[in-house]
Design an enzyme around this catalytic site. Sequence first.
Site, PDB file in Angstrom:
ATOM      1  N   CYS A  80       1.845  15.226  20.422  1.00 13.48           N
ATOM      2  CA  CYS A  80       0.393  15.249  20.523  1.00 13.48           C
ATOM      3  C   CYS A  80      -0.291  14.404  19.455  1.00 13.48           C
ATOM      4  O   CYS A  80      -1.458  14.076  19.581  1.00 13.48           O
ATOM      5  CB  CYS A  80      -0.125  16.677  20.427  1.00 13.48           C
ATOM      6  N   HIS A  87       0.799  -1.228   0.000  1.00 13.87           N
ATOM      7  CA  HIS A  87       0.000   0.000   0.000  1.00 13.87           C
ATOM      8  C   HIS A  87       0.832   1.279   0.000  1.00 13.87           C
ATOM      9  O   HIS A  87       0.297   2.373  -0.003  1.00 13.87           O
ATOM     10  CB  HIS A  87      -0.983   0.010   1.180  1.00 13.87           C
TER      11      HIS A  87
HETATM   12  S1  FES Z   1      -1.690  16.224  23.336  1.00 18.48           S
HETATM   13 FE1  FES Z   1      -0.247  17.709  23.769  1.00 18.48          FE
HETATM   14  S2  FES Z   1      -1.462  19.252  24.643  1.00 18.48           S
HETATM   15 FE2  FES Z   1      -2.881  17.914  23.865  1.00 18.48          FE
END
Ligand code: FES
Lengths: 399, 127
Positions: free
Chosen positions: A326, A201
Amino acid sequence: MKRIYMDHAATTSTDVEVVEAMKPYFTQKYGNPNSIHSFGQEAREAVEEAREKIARLIGANPSEIVFTAGGTEADNYAIKGIAWANQKKGNHIITSQIEHHAVLHSCQFLEKHGFKVTYLKVDKYGLIDPEDVKKAITGQTILVTIMHANNEIGTIEPIKEIGKIVKEAGIYFHTDSVQTTGHIPIEVNDLGVDMLSISGHKLYGPKGVGALYLRKGTKIVNLIDGGAQEKNRRAGTENVTGMVGLGKAVELAEKRLAGGEVDKVVKLRDKLITGIMDQIENVRLNGHSTRRLPGNANICFEFIEGESMLLNLDMKGVAASSGSACTSGSLEPSHVLLAIGLPPEIAHGSLRLTLGKDNTEEDIDYVLDILPKIIEKLRALSPFTGSWDGLKKNSVEEK
Amino acid sequence: MSIYSEKVMEHFQNPRNVGEIKDADGIGEVGNPICGDIMKIYIKVKDDKIVDCKFKTFGCGAAIATSSMVTEMVKGKNIDEALKISNKAVAEALGGLPAIKMHCSNLAADGLSKAIEDYKQKIKIKK
Ligand code: FES
């Protein structure tokens, strides 16, 4: 809104021609390749044809191609298979700090079972020094596994040079070629590898299929036990549609490579990189400027965080990715960005745009138009403006 | 499709009360030990009431949205009420956060209580 896909290192679309090639094997030619009747035999033929195409693309013999359920399985098979099969010879494996998790976690698994692993450092461009490989080899070393090119920063490793060293030492050499097969020319004998992992893929083939090139004579044990499929190397009824799809994808990739497709993508990539670097301040290019995957642009924007960039880009129709903590799911910044020496707060602001065969000059212009505005908007929200002053105090206090 | 609720995306796209307060009565600065994000929050207090609140955040979508939300929630509240705003309350006001992003809401509420602490410190010194 027009959607622009610039996340080809994550996955690619399945080429329409690939889907067409796969179709008959769902509903008409659905036989089990191991059956002796005509249903089985037409499926068998298709599987072997696909195998030949893959072998041709990388300069191997068809019998040296083992189909797997993807790049991850190919990596697991190569690493664990060599380790278990050769443990009487030694228990040492050499790899790098910037490998894909399929390699790193396979190595970590083996460490729990008594193997020793050396994780080689890379320089600031993400390059491995072949001399470091040489120095790391001991009498106990049974395997060296180094990726052909890095999926995040796009750095292409000196596999050929490493291959010579490893061969001289009489050790097995595996490379994860998931990002390179079908994207740059590959020849297994030229690279000097004994094993090479391929994923469907990432080269406009279907998901859930891949292959491991396994040099004839390589001493390896199986990962998946069961029936006698794949010449007793990988059990389980063949994923015929997937294999046919991979074969077709590889055939098309070969044509693209011959047709100068690489240059076209490189040109777009360089336009994107220079466009960003020229327009926006406090940015840095991750990876190497020339020893780089054709479609990879990876840039850090200081003072902002990657996920908020991705969300903004997505709202404008552009799909990208980031090595920010994040977005990682594990809330740690990318191990690759840390390995090239970036401080975590800078790794946090990374943006990866990976181009594919269908991206156009207009796509690049569009991104170059919207990105500076997004960066400006996010920087206006950031407590850091133009410098990281005040960061140290804060992070020490909180940890 | 988004990993976030509509409310989160709305605050993320149009964050309220972004900026600094030059003559702030209290400033709170917190770093997120989990993922390394940072928030700075400023409050202006009059007769025990928070009359203005601004923020700057280096972080993900959830961090920015919770920062924005907390500044909205706190305005007009007196100090004691403001201290009662919990991380959970901020997340709830945003229509919830994905499980992996719950820690991001800590930034906002912790930042706020730090700013209030800072304010209290400052009045003590004045007295
Ligand atoms: S995951 Fe880093 S502040 Fe939300």
